[in-house]
Design an enzyme around this catalytic site. Structure first.
Site, PDB file in Angstrom:
ATOM      1  N   ASP A 180       2.359   2.314   3.798  1.00  0.00           N
ATOM      2  CA  ASP A 180       1.572   3.518   3.498  1.00  0.00           C
ATOM      3  C   ASP A 180       2.492   4.687   3.159  1.00  0.00           C
ATOM      4  OD1 ASP A 180      -0.655   5.016   3.001  1.00  0.00           O
ATOM      5  OD2 ASP A 180      -1.310   5.187   5.080  1.00  0.00           O
ATOM      6  N   HIS A 235       2.132   4.732  -2.248  1.00  0.00           N
ATOM      7  CA  HIS A 235       1.397   5.655  -3.108  1.00  0.00           C
ATOM      8  C   HIS A 235       2.320   6.551  -3.927  1.00  0.00           C
ATOM      9  CE1 HIS A 235      -2.016   4.162  -1.016  1.00  0.00           C
ATOM     10  NE2 HIS A 235      -1.578   4.618   0.150  1.00  0.00           N
ATOM     11  N   GLU A 277       0.856  -1.189   0.000  1.00  0.00           N
ATOM     12  CA  GLU A 277       0.000   0.000   0.000  1.00  0.00           C
ATOM     13  C   GLU A 277       0.886   1.230   0.000  1.00  0.00           C
ATOM     14  OE1 GLU A 277      -2.819   2.584   2.809  1.00  0.00           O
ATOM     15  OE2 GLU A 277      -3.095   0.428   3.115  1.00  0.00           O
ATOM     16  N   HIS A 300      -9.402   1.183  -0.285  1.00  0.00           N
ATOM     17  CA  HIS A 300      -8.632   2.140   0.519  1.00  0.00           C
ATOM     18  C   HIS A 300      -9.559   3.212   1.067  1.00  0.00           C
ATOM     19  CE1 HIS A 300      -5.752   5.393   1.377  1.00  0.00           C
ATOM     20  NE2 HIS A 300      -4.829   4.448   1.439  1.00  0.00           N
TER      21      HIS A 300
END
Length: 538
Positions: A499, A220, A218, A372
Protein backbone atom coordinates in the site's frame (compact mmCIF):
# COMPACT_ATOMS: atom_id res chain seq x y z
CA UNK A 1 30.71 -13.29 21.58
CA UNK A 2 31.88 -15.03 18.42
CA UNK A 3 29.77 -17.90 17.21
CA UNK A 4 32.69 -20.33 17.58
CA UNK A 5 32.97 -19.56 21.29
CA UNK A 6 29.49 -20.99 21.81
CA UNK A 7 29.06 -24.75 21.64
CA UNK A 8 26.80 -25.69 18.72
CA UNK A 9 23.49 -27.06 19.95
CA UNK A 10 20.84 -29.19 18.30
CA UNK A 11 17.37 -28.76 19.78
CA UNK A 12 15.14 -30.83 17.55
CA UNK A 13 14.97 -33.19 14.60
CA UNK A 14 14.71 -30.36 12.06
CA UNK A 15 17.93 -28.77 13.29
CA UNK A 16 19.62 -32.17 13.18
CA UNK A 17 18.48 -32.55 9.58
CA UNK A 18 19.64 -29.02 8.73
CA UNK A 19 23.11 -29.72 10.11
CA UNK A 20 23.36 -32.99 8.22
CA UNK A 21 22.33 -31.28 4.98
CA UNK A 22 24.83 -28.47 5.52
CA UNK A 23 27.66 -30.89 6.31
CA UNK A 24 26.81 -32.92 3.22
CA UNK A 25 26.67 -29.75 1.13
CA UNK A 26 30.08 -28.36 2.11
CA UNK A 27 31.73 -31.76 1.78
CA UNK A 28 30.24 -32.24 -1.69
CA UNK A 29 31.31 -28.72 -2.73
CA UNK A 30 34.97 -29.63 -2.07
CA UNK A 31 34.51 -33.12 -3.57
CA UNK A 32 33.17 -31.52 -6.75
CA UNK A 33 36.09 -29.08 -6.74
CA UNK A 34 38.64 -31.87 -6.41
CA UNK A 35 37.18 -34.01 -9.16
CA UNK A 36 36.23 -31.32 -11.66
CA UNK A 37 32.44 -31.69 -11.26
CA UNK A 38 31.90 -28.05 -12.16
CA UNK A 39 28.17 -28.17 -12.84
CA UNK A 40 27.57 -29.98 -9.57
CA UNK A 41 29.81 -27.55 -7.74
CA UNK A 42 27.82 -24.59 -9.15
CA UNK A 43 24.61 -25.93 -7.60
CA UNK A 44 26.09 -25.58 -4.13
CA UNK A 45 26.12 -21.77 -4.19
CA UNK A 46 23.69 -18.88 -4.15
CA UNK A 47 23.75 -16.77 -7.30
CA UNK A 48 25.54 -13.95 -5.44
CA UNK A 49 28.05 -16.16 -3.58
CA UNK A 50 31.65 -15.02 -3.15
CA UNK A 51 34.94 -16.85 -2.65
CA UNK A 52 38.15 -15.56 -1.04
CA UNK A 53 41.21 -17.81 -1.12
CA UNK A 54 44.92 -17.41 -1.64
CA UNK A 55 44.79 -16.80 -5.36
CA UNK A 56 41.22 -15.61 -6.01
CA UNK A 57 38.72 -13.16 -4.55
CA UNK A 58 35.38 -12.51 -6.20
CA UNK A 59 32.07 -14.00 -7.37
CA UNK A 60 31.49 -17.71 -7.64
CA UNK A 61 31.07 -17.63 -11.43
CA UNK A 62 34.59 -16.31 -11.90
CA UNK A 63 35.98 -18.80 -9.41
CA UNK A 64 34.45 -21.75 -11.26
CA UNK A 65 35.90 -20.59 -14.56
CA UNK A 66 39.32 -19.90 -13.05
CA UNK A 67 39.39 -23.30 -11.32
CA UNK A 68 38.92 -25.37 -14.46
CA UNK A 69 42.26 -26.84 -15.54
CA UNK A 70 43.68 -26.04 -18.95
CA UNK A 71 44.23 -28.71 -21.63
CA UNK A 72 47.80 -29.31 -20.48
CA UNK A 73 47.07 -29.61 -16.76
CA UNK A 74 48.28 -32.71 -14.92
CA UNK A 75 45.61 -34.83 -13.27
CA UNK A 76 47.27 -34.73 -9.87
CA UNK A 77 47.70 -30.95 -9.93
CA UNK A 78 44.18 -30.44 -8.60
CA UNK A 79 44.21 -30.04 -4.82
CA UNK A 80 42.61 -32.78 -2.74
CA UNK A 81 40.71 -31.77 0.40
CA UNK A 82 40.79 -34.05 3.42
CA UNK A 83 37.87 -32.78 5.49
CA UNK A 84 37.83 -33.62 9.17
CA UNK A 85 35.66 -32.17 11.96
CA UNK A 86 32.65 -30.14 10.77
CA UNK A 87 30.80 -27.84 13.17
CA UNK A 88 27.57 -26.03 12.27
CA UNK A 89 25.87 -23.09 13.98
CA UNK A 90 22.25 -22.34 12.99
CA UNK A 91 20.38 -19.05 13.09
CA UNK A 92 17.02 -19.39 11.34
CA UNK A 93 17.60 -19.32 7.59
CA UNK A 94 21.33 -18.68 8.02
CA UNK A 95 24.16 -20.89 9.15
CA UNK A 96 27.92 -20.91 9.60
CA UNK A 97 29.92 -24.10 9.08
CA UNK A 98 33.57 -24.54 10.03
CA UNK A 99 35.43 -27.51 8.56
CA UNK A 100 38.92 -28.51 9.72
CA UNK A 101 40.61 -29.41 6.46
CA UNK A 102 43.95 -30.50 5.04
CA UNK A 103 44.45 -29.46 1.44
CA UNK A 104 46.98 -31.56 -0.41
CA UNK A 105 48.36 -31.01 -3.85
CA UNK A 106 51.20 -32.48 -5.85
CA UNK A 107 52.77 -30.13 -8.31
CA UNK A 108 56.17 -29.35 -9.88
CA UNK A 109 58.04 -26.62 -8.00
CA UNK A 110 61.43 -25.33 -9.14
CA UNK A 111 62.14 -28.51 -11.01
CA UNK A 112 61.01 -30.88 -8.28
CA UNK A 113 57.71 -32.65 -7.72
CA UNK A 114 56.39 -31.54 -4.37
CA UNK A 115 53.53 -32.34 -2.04
CA UNK A 116 52.01 -29.20 -0.55
CA UNK A 117 49.98 -29.75 2.64
CA UNK A 118 47.94 -26.74 3.76
CA UNK A 119 46.13 -26.87 7.10
CA UNK A 120 43.07 -24.64 7.22
CA UNK A 121 39.68 -24.07 8.72
CA UNK A 122 37.18 -23.59 5.88
CA UNK A 123 34.56 -21.10 7.05
CA UNK A 124 31.27 -21.24 5.13
CA UNK A 125 28.36 -18.81 5.41
CA UNK A 126 25.11 -20.37 4.19
CA UNK A 127 21.53 -19.33 3.43
CA UNK A 128 18.37 -21.33 3.08
CA UNK A 129 16.93 -20.53 -0.37
CA UNK A 130 13.59 -22.04 -1.42
CA UNK A 131 13.94 -24.61 1.36
CA UNK A 132 17.45 -25.67 0.33
CA UNK A 133 20.74 -24.74 1.95
CA UNK A 134 23.19 -22.90 -0.31
CA UNK A 135 26.70 -21.54 0.25
CA UNK A 136 26.81 -17.75 0.39
CA UNK A 137 30.56 -17.38 0.98
CA UNK A 138 33.63 -19.46 1.68
CA UNK A 139 36.96 -18.30 3.09
CA UNK A 140 39.78 -20.40 4.61
CA UNK A 141 41.58 -19.47 7.82
CA UNK A 142 45.16 -20.54 7.14
CA UNK A 143 46.95 -22.20 10.05
CA UNK A 144 50.17 -23.64 8.65
CA UNK A 145 51.43 -25.46 5.64
CA UNK A 146 54.16 -27.89 4.67
CA UNK A 147 56.04 -28.43 1.41
CA UNK A 148 57.44 -31.93 1.08
CA UNK A 149 59.65 -32.84 -1.83
CA UNK A 150 58.97 -36.10 -3.53
CA UNK A 151 62.60 -35.94 -4.67
CA UNK A 152 64.50 -33.84 -2.06
CA UNK A 153 66.12 -30.64 -3.27
CA UNK A 154 66.79 -27.30 -1.67
CA UNK A 155 63.82 -24.94 -2.06
CA UNK A 156 64.28 -21.21 -2.24
CA UNK A 157 61.70 -19.40 -0.06
CA UNK A 158 59.69 -16.41 -1.23
CA UNK A 159 60.98 -13.26 0.35
CA UNK A 160 58.50 -11.73 2.76
CA UNK A 161 56.06 -14.66 2.61
CA UNK A 162 53.72 -15.10 5.57
CA UNK A 163 54.56 -17.97 7.98
CA UNK A 164 51.03 -19.44 7.82
CA UNK A 165 51.36 -20.12 4.10
CA UNK A 166 54.98 -19.54 3.15
CA UNK A 167 55.22 -22.80 1.21
CA UNK A 168 51.97 -22.07 -0.59
CA UNK A 169 53.59 -18.80 -1.65
CA UNK A 170 56.47 -20.78 -3.14
CA UNK A 171 54.05 -22.96 -5.13
CA UNK A 172 51.98 -20.04 -6.41
CA UNK A 173 55.03 -18.02 -7.35
CA UNK A 174 56.36 -20.90 -9.39
CA UNK A 175 52.99 -21.14 -11.13
CA UNK A 176 53.13 -17.43 -11.93
CA UNK A 177 50.52 -16.32 -9.37
CA UNK A 178 50.96 -13.71 -6.66
CA UNK A 179 49.83 -14.55 -3.13
CA UNK A 180 47.90 -11.97 -1.19
CA UNK A 181 49.59 -10.70 1.99
CA UNK A 182 46.39 -9.99 3.93
CA UNK A 183 44.76 -13.42 4.15
CA UNK A 184 43.49 -14.53 7.58
CA UNK A 185 46.21 -16.70 9.14
CA UNK A 186 47.40 -17.78 12.58
CA UNK A 187 50.70 -15.95 12.15
CA UNK A 188 48.64 -12.74 12.33
CA UNK A 189 45.86 -13.36 14.91
CA UNK A 190 44.33 -9.96 14.27
CA UNK A 191 43.60 -10.95 10.67
CA UNK A 192 41.66 -14.01 11.85
CA UNK A 193 39.76 -11.96 14.44
CA UNK A 194 38.81 -9.34 11.84
CA UNK A 195 37.58 -11.97 9.43
CA UNK A 196 35.54 -13.84 12.06
CA UNK A 197 34.04 -10.58 13.29
CA UNK A 198 32.82 -9.95 9.76
CA UNK A 199 31.24 -13.41 9.62
CA UNK A 200 29.62 -12.76 12.99
CA UNK A 201 28.16 -9.46 11.82
CA UNK A 202 26.63 -11.17 8.79
CA UNK A 203 25.37 -14.06 10.93
CA UNK A 204 23.51 -11.82 13.38
CA UNK A 205 22.25 -9.17 10.96
CA UNK A 206 18.46 -8.99 10.71
CA UNK A 207 16.50 -8.73 7.51
CA UNK A 208 18.92 -10.43 5.14
CA UNK A 209 16.94 -11.03 1.98
CA UNK A 210 16.16 -14.68 1.33
CA UNK A 211 13.32 -14.28 -1.16
CA UNK A 212 14.16 -14.89 -4.78
CA UNK A 213 11.82 -12.04 -5.79
CA UNK A 214 9.28 -9.68 -4.22
CA UNK A 215 6.35 -8.20 -6.17
CA UNK A 216 3.90 -5.90 -4.39
CA UNK A 217 0.55 -5.37 -6.08
CA UNK A 218 -1.35 -2.55 -4.33
CA UNK A 219 1.02 0.34 -4.84
CA UNK A 220 -0.17 3.77 -5.83
CA UNK A 221 0.82 6.73 -7.94
CA UNK A 222 -0.90 9.97 -8.85
CA UNK A 223 -0.83 11.85 -12.13
CA UNK A 224 -2.00 15.43 -12.67
CA UNK A 225 -4.69 15.60 -15.33
CA UNK A 226 -5.49 19.27 -15.70
CA UNK A 227 -7.16 21.98 -13.71
CA UNK A 228 -10.62 20.40 -13.72
CA UNK A 229 -10.33 18.16 -10.68
CA UNK A 230 -12.61 15.18 -10.11
CA UNK A 231 -15.29 15.28 -7.50
CA UNK A 232 -14.17 16.97 -4.31
CA UNK A 233 -13.10 14.62 -1.57
CA UNK A 234 -15.52 14.65 1.38
CA UNK A 235 -14.32 16.86 4.21
CA UNK A 236 -12.95 14.95 7.19
CA UNK A 237 -11.19 15.78 10.43
CA UNK A 238 -8.25 13.55 9.46
CA UNK A 239 -5.97 13.34 6.45
CA UNK A 240 -6.33 9.92 4.78
CA UNK A 241 -2.68 10.21 3.76
CA UNK A 242 -1.61 9.98 7.38
CA UNK A 243 0.63 12.29 9.40
CA UNK A 244 3.23 12.68 6.62
CA UNK A 245 1.04 13.78 3.75
CA UNK A 246 3.80 15.75 2.03
CA UNK A 247 6.03 12.69 1.93
CA UNK A 248 3.17 10.64 0.47
CA UNK A 249 2.68 13.23 -2.27
CA UNK A 250 6.41 13.22 -2.92
CA UNK A 251 6.45 9.49 -3.63
CA UNK A 252 3.13 9.48 -5.52
CA UNK A 253 4.57 11.40 -8.47
CA UNK A 254 8.35 11.00 -8.22
CA UNK A 255 9.30 7.72 -9.89
CA UNK A 256 13.04 8.16 -9.28
CA UNK A 257 12.43 8.35 -5.54
CA UNK A 258 10.09 5.38 -5.81
CA UNK A 259 12.77 3.30 -7.55
CA UNK A 260 15.35 4.27 -4.93
CA UNK A 261 12.95 3.10 -2.21
CA UNK A 262 12.35 -0.19 -4.04
CA UNK A 263 16.07 -0.78 -4.49
CA UNK A 264 16.80 -0.02 -0.85
CA UNK A 265 14.18 -2.46 0.43
CA UNK A 266 14.64 -5.19 -2.19
CA UNK A 267 11.28 -4.81 -3.94
CA UNK A 268 11.65 -6.14 -7.46
CA UNK A 269 8.38 -4.88 -8.94
CA UNK A 270 5.35 -2.78 -8.05
CA UNK A 271 1.94 -3.12 -9.69
CA UNK A 272 0.75 0.50 -9.79
CA UNK A 273 -2.69 2.07 -9.65
CA UNK A 274 -4.28 5.46 -8.95
CA UNK A 275 -6.52 4.99 -5.92
CA UNK A 276 -6.37 8.50 -4.46
CA UNK A 277 -7.65 11.65 -6.11
CA UNK A 278 -8.21 9.87 -9.41
CA UNK A 279 -10.64 11.03 -12.11
CA UNK A 280 -12.58 7.78 -11.72
CA UNK A 281 -15.65 9.45 -10.23
CA UNK A 282 -15.39 12.85 -11.91
CA UNK A 283 -18.31 14.19 -13.97
CA UNK A 284 -18.77 12.06 -17.06
CA UNK A 285 -16.84 14.02 -19.70
CA UNK A 286 -14.00 14.82 -17.32
CA UNK A 287 -13.85 11.23 -16.10
CA UNK A 288 -13.43 9.71 -19.56
CA UNK A 289 -10.71 12.14 -20.62
CA UNK A 290 -9.06 12.19 -17.20
CA UNK A 291 -8.82 8.42 -16.88
CA UNK A 292 -7.36 8.16 -20.36
CA UNK A 293 -4.72 10.76 -19.48
CA UNK A 294 -3.84 9.03 -16.19
CA UNK A 295 -3.43 5.69 -17.95
CA UNK A 296 -1.26 7.22 -20.69
CA UNK A 297 0.93 8.87 -18.04
CA UNK A 298 1.38 5.62 -16.16
CA UNK A 299 2.09 3.69 -19.36
CA UNK A 300 4.88 6.13 -20.23
CA UNK A 301 6.53 5.56 -16.83
CA UNK A 302 6.19 1.78 -17.12
CA UNK A 303 7.83 1.90 -20.53
CA UNK A 304 10.92 3.44 -18.94
CA UNK A 305 11.19 0.60 -16.40
CA UNK A 306 9.23 -2.39 -17.74
CA UNK A 307 10.86 -4.88 -15.37
CA UNK A 308 10.10 -2.78 -12.29
CA UNK A 309 6.54 -1.59 -12.85
CA UNK A 310 3.22 -2.94 -14.13
CA UNK A 311 -0.06 -1.06 -14.29
CA UNK A 312 -3.74 -1.32 -13.39
CA UNK A 313 -6.04 0.95 -15.37
CA UNK A 314 -8.11 3.80 -13.93
CA UNK A 315 -11.66 3.61 -15.34
CA UNK A 316 -14.50 6.18 -15.68
CA UNK A 317 -16.88 3.95 -13.74
CA UNK A 318 -19.80 6.39 -13.96
CA UNK A 319 -19.79 5.82 -17.73
CA UNK A 320 -19.71 2.00 -17.77
CA UNK A 321 -19.54 1.51 -21.56
CA UNK A 322 -16.68 4.00 -21.78
CA UNK A 323 -15.03 2.30 -18.80
CA UNK A 324 -15.15 -1.06 -20.61
CA UNK A 325 -13.66 0.54 -23.73
CA UNK A 326 -10.88 2.17 -21.69
CA UNK A 327 -10.10 -1.12 -20.00
CA UNK A 328 -9.77 -2.78 -23.40
CA UNK A 329 -7.50 0.02 -24.65
CA UNK A 330 -5.35 -0.02 -21.52
CA UNK A 331 -4.81 -3.79 -21.73
CA UNK A 332 -4.46 -4.29 -25.48
CA UNK A 333 -2.61 -1.07 -26.37
CA UNK A 334 -0.85 0.04 -23.18
CA UNK A 335 0.00 -3.41 -21.80
CA UNK A 336 -1.83 -2.96 -18.48
CA UNK A 337 -2.55 -6.03 -16.37
CA UNK A 338 -6.08 -5.22 -15.20
CA UNK A 339 -7.91 -2.34 -13.51
CA UNK A 340 -8.56 -0.91 -10.06
CA UNK A 341 -11.91 0.51 -8.94
CA UNK A 342 -11.86 2.55 -5.72
CA UNK A 343 -14.98 2.50 -3.58
CA UNK A 344 -18.56 2.81 -4.75
CA UNK A 345 -19.72 4.41 -7.99
CA UNK A 346 -21.22 7.61 -6.57
CA UNK A 347 -23.01 5.65 -3.82
CA UNK A 348 -23.98 2.79 -6.16
CA UNK A 349 -22.71 -0.75 -5.64
CA UNK A 350 -21.17 -2.35 -8.68
CA UNK A 351 -23.62 -5.26 -8.83
CA UNK A 352 -26.15 -2.95 -10.48
CA UNK A 353 -26.68 -4.05 -14.09
CA UNK A 354 -25.29 -0.89 -15.71
CA UNK A 355 -21.78 -1.83 -14.51
CA UNK A 356 -21.82 -5.34 -15.96
CA UNK A 357 -19.96 -4.34 -19.18
CA UNK A 358 -16.87 -3.50 -17.10
CA UNK A 359 -16.69 -6.97 -15.58
CA UNK A 360 -17.64 -8.58 -18.89
CA UNK A 361 -14.68 -6.89 -20.57
CA UNK A 362 -12.31 -7.96 -17.78
CA UNK A 363 -13.44 -11.56 -18.20
CA UNK A 364 -13.04 -11.33 -21.96
CA UNK A 365 -9.49 -9.98 -21.60
CA UNK A 366 -8.73 -12.42 -18.74
CA UNK A 367 -7.44 -9.67 -16.46
CA UNK A 368 -8.39 -9.07 -12.80
CA UNK A 369 -10.17 -6.10 -11.28
CA UNK A 370 -8.86 -4.85 -7.95
CA UNK A 371 -11.69 -3.65 -5.67
CA UNK A 372 -10.08 -0.98 -3.51
CA UNK A 373 -11.74 1.00 -0.69
CA UNK A 374 -12.95 4.52 -1.36
CA UNK A 375 -14.01 7.47 0.72
CA UNK A 376 -17.12 6.69 2.77
CA UNK A 377 -19.86 9.28 2.32
CA UNK A 378 -20.34 11.82 5.12
CA UNK A 379 -23.85 10.72 6.12
CA UNK A 380 -22.68 7.14 6.61
CA UNK A 381 -19.64 8.26 8.61
CA UNK A 382 -21.81 10.39 10.87
CA UNK A 383 -24.47 7.73 11.44
CA UNK A 384 -22.24 4.71 12.01
CA UNK A 385 -18.97 6.01 13.37
CA UNK A 386 -19.35 9.37 15.07
CA UNK A 387 -20.26 9.66 18.73
CA UNK A 388 -20.42 12.29 21.43
CA UNK A 389 -18.35 9.93 23.56
CA UNK A 390 -15.19 10.54 21.53
CA UNK A 391 -13.70 13.10 19.17
CA UNK A 392 -14.66 13.69 15.55
CA UNK A 393 -11.08 12.80 14.63
CA UNK A 394 -11.57 9.32 16.08
CA UNK A 395 -14.94 9.05 14.37
CA UNK A 396 -13.49 9.94 10.99
CA UNK A 397 -10.45 7.69 11.40
CA UNK A 398 -12.48 4.58 12.22
CA UNK A 399 -14.93 5.43 9.44
CA UNK A 400 -12.07 5.44 6.93
CA UNK A 401 -8.78 3.52 7.14
CA UNK A 402 -9.43 2.23 10.67
CA UNK A 403 -12.57 0.26 9.80
CA UNK A 404 -15.31 1.85 7.69
CA UNK A 405 -14.03 1.85 4.15
CA UNK A 406 -12.85 -1.74 4.57
CA UNK A 407 -16.27 -2.83 5.74
CA UNK A 408 -17.92 -0.99 2.84
CA UNK A 409 -15.66 -2.75 0.35
CA UNK A 410 -16.42 -6.09 2.00
CA UNK A 411 -20.12 -5.36 1.50
CA UNK A 412 -19.33 -4.55 -2.13
CA UNK A 413 -17.90 -8.06 -2.52
CA UNK A 414 -21.04 -9.56 -0.94
CA UNK A 415 -23.20 -7.72 -3.47
CA UNK A 416 -21.17 -8.93 -6.43
CA UNK A 417 -21.04 -12.59 -5.44
CA UNK A 418 -24.68 -12.80 -4.38
CA UNK A 419 -25.73 -11.09 -7.62
CA UNK A 420 -24.65 -14.19 -9.53
CA UNK A 421 -21.76 -12.36 -11.24
CA UNK A 422 -19.51 -15.41 -11.21
CA UNK A 423 -22.24 -17.66 -12.62
CA UNK A 424 -22.41 -15.29 -15.59
CA UNK A 425 -18.63 -14.78 -15.81
CA UNK A 426 -17.04 -17.90 -14.31
CA UNK A 427 -13.47 -16.95 -15.29
CA UNK A 428 -13.67 -13.40 -13.86
CA UNK A 429 -11.05 -12.66 -11.20
CA UNK A 430 -11.36 -10.04 -8.47
CA UNK A 431 -8.76 -8.86 -5.97
CA UNK A 432 -9.57 -7.69 -2.45
CA UNK A 433 -7.01 -5.93 -0.27
CA UNK A 434 -6.46 -5.77 3.49
CA UNK A 435 -6.70 -9.55 3.84
CA UNK A 436 -10.09 -9.59 2.10
CA UNK A 437 -11.84 -6.61 3.76
CA UNK A 438 -13.37 -8.77 6.54
CA UNK A 439 -15.00 -11.32 4.21
CA UNK A 440 -12.69 -14.32 4.89
CA UNK A 441 -13.58 -14.07 8.60
CA UNK A 442 -17.20 -14.93 7.81
CA UNK A 443 -17.06 -17.42 4.93
CA UNK A 444 -18.45 -20.35 6.90
CA UNK A 445 -21.18 -18.21 8.46
CA UNK A 446 -22.11 -16.76 5.08
CA UNK A 447 -22.46 -20.28 3.71
CA UNK A 448 -24.63 -21.30 6.63
CA UNK A 449 -27.06 -18.39 6.58
CA UNK A 450 -27.31 -17.83 2.84
CA UNK A 451 -28.02 -21.56 2.68
CA UNK A 452 -31.15 -21.06 4.76
CA UNK A 453 -32.78 -19.25 1.83
CA UNK A 454 -32.51 -19.80 -1.91
CA UNK A 455 -29.71 -17.52 -3.14
CA UNK A 456 -30.29 -18.65 -6.78
CA UNK A 457 -26.59 -19.45 -7.13
CA UNK A 458 -24.92 -22.52 -8.56
CA UNK A 459 -22.47 -22.87 -5.68
CA UNK A 460 -21.87 -21.85 -2.08
CA UNK A 461 -20.71 -18.30 -1.39
CA UNK A 462 -17.33 -19.53 -0.13
CA UNK A 463 -16.71 -21.55 -3.29
CA UNK A 464 -17.03 -18.46 -5.48
CA UNK A 465 -14.83 -16.49 -3.10
CA UNK A 466 -12.06 -19.07 -2.89
CA UNK A 467 -12.10 -19.74 -6.63
CA UNK A 468 -12.50 -16.25 -8.12
CA UNK A 469 -11.10 -13.86 -5.51
CA UNK A 470 -7.50 -13.14 -4.52
CA UNK A 471 -6.62 -11.33 -1.29
CA UNK A 472 -3.63 -9.15 -0.48
CA UNK A 473 -1.94 -7.95 2.70
CA UNK A 474 -2.04 -4.22 1.79
CA UNK A 475 0.72 -3.49 4.30
CA UNK A 476 -1.13 -5.18 7.17
CA UNK A 477 1.81 -7.36 8.10
CA UNK A 478 0.34 -9.24 11.07
CA UNK A 479 0.68 -12.98 11.59
CA UNK A 480 -2.86 -13.77 12.82
CA UNK A 481 -4.40 -12.24 9.71
CA UNK A 482 -1.92 -14.03 7.46
CA UNK A 483 -2.77 -17.30 9.21
CA UNK A 484 -6.50 -16.74 8.68
CA UNK A 485 -6.03 -15.68 5.07
CA UNK A 486 -3.99 -18.76 4.23
CA UNK A 487 -6.37 -21.05 6.12
CA UNK A 488 -9.41 -19.73 4.25
CA UNK A 489 -7.94 -19.06 0.81
CA UNK A 490 -5.00 -21.44 0.47
CA UNK A 491 -1.54 -20.33 -0.68
CA UNK A 492 -2.46 -19.87 -4.36
CA UNK A 493 -4.86 -16.95 -3.80
CA UNK A 494 -2.77 -14.71 -1.53
CA UNK A 495 -0.70 -11.82 -2.93
CA UNK A 496 1.81 -9.46 -1.32
CA UNK A 497 1.22 -5.71 -1.13
CA UNK A 498 2.57 -2.75 0.85
CA UNK A 499 0.00 0.00 0.00
CA UNK A 500 2.90 2.30 -0.87
CA UNK A 501 3.32 5.22 -0.36
CA UNK A 502 0.37 5.60 2.04
CA UNK A 503 2.16 2.95 4.09
CA UNK A 504 5.94 2.62 4.01
CA UNK A 505 6.86 -0.63 5.73
CA UNK A 506 10.48 -0.48 4.53
CA UNK A 507 12.49 -3.53 5.71
CA UNK A 508 9.31 -5.26 6.84
CA UNK A 509 8.14 -5.72 3.23
CA UNK A 510 10.70 -8.50 2.96
CA UNK A 511 11.48 -9.41 6.55
CA UNK A 512 7.90 -10.15 7.61
CA UNK A 513 7.40 -12.56 4.75
CA UNK A 514 10.81 -14.17 5.23
CA UNK A 515 10.33 -14.70 8.95
CA UNK A 516 6.72 -15.87 8.76
CA UNK A 517 6.26 -19.50 9.92
CA UNK A 518 5.25 -20.76 6.47
CA UNK A 519 6.82 -23.23 4.07
CA UNK A 520 9.39 -21.88 1.59
CA UNK A 521 7.23 -22.72 -1.44
CA UNK A 522 4.29 -20.83 0.12
CA UNK A 523 6.58 -17.86 0.78
CA UNK A 524 7.60 -17.75 -2.87
CA UNK A 525 4.00 -18.04 -4.05
CA UNK A 526 2.89 -15.11 -1.91
CA UNK A 527 6.02 -13.07 -2.60
CA UNK A 528 5.89 -13.20 -6.39
CA UNK A 529 4.69 -16.41 -8.07
CA UNK A 530 0.94 -15.82 -7.60
CA UNK A 531 1.27 -12.25 -8.90
CA UNK A 532 3.28 -13.40 -11.90
CA UNK A 533 0.60 -15.93 -12.79
CA UNK A 534 -2.45 -13.71 -12.14
CA UNK A 535 -1.08 -10.61 -13.89
CA UNK A 536 0.87 -12.59 -16.55
CA UNK A 537 4.07 -10.77 -15.61
CA UNK A 538 6.35 -13.32 -17.27
Amino acid sequence: MLFEQTRPQTHNAQEMLDKYQITELVHYERYARDYGLWDGMATCYTADATIEISWYKGPIKGFLEASKPGPDAQTDSLPAHKMHETLVWLNGNKAVAVVVTTMTGRTPVQGQTMDNLIYVRLVYSLKRVNGEWKIYSMTPVYERDTLLPVTPKDIKPVEGARDSYKNLAIVLKDLGAKTSDDLPGLDQPASVQKFLNGVQDWFEKKGVIQMTKIITVEEHFQAPFGESAPQAQPETKVDPRGPKGNLVDHYLQNFDKRLAYMDKYNIDMQVLSDAGKSPQMAPDAQAVAGCRQVNDTLAAEIKKHPTRFAGLATLPVNVPDAAAEELERAVTQLGFKGALIAGLANDHFLDEPQYFPIFEMAAKLDVPIYLHPGMVRASERKMLYHSSAYSDQIGDMISLAGWGWHMEQGVQMLHLILSGLFDKLPNLKLISGHWGEFVPNFLERLDEFTGMVDPHLDRKFSEYYRNNVYITASGMFTQPQMDLGLAEMGPNHVLWAEDFPYLRREDQVASFLEQAPIKPDVREKIGHENAEKLFKLN
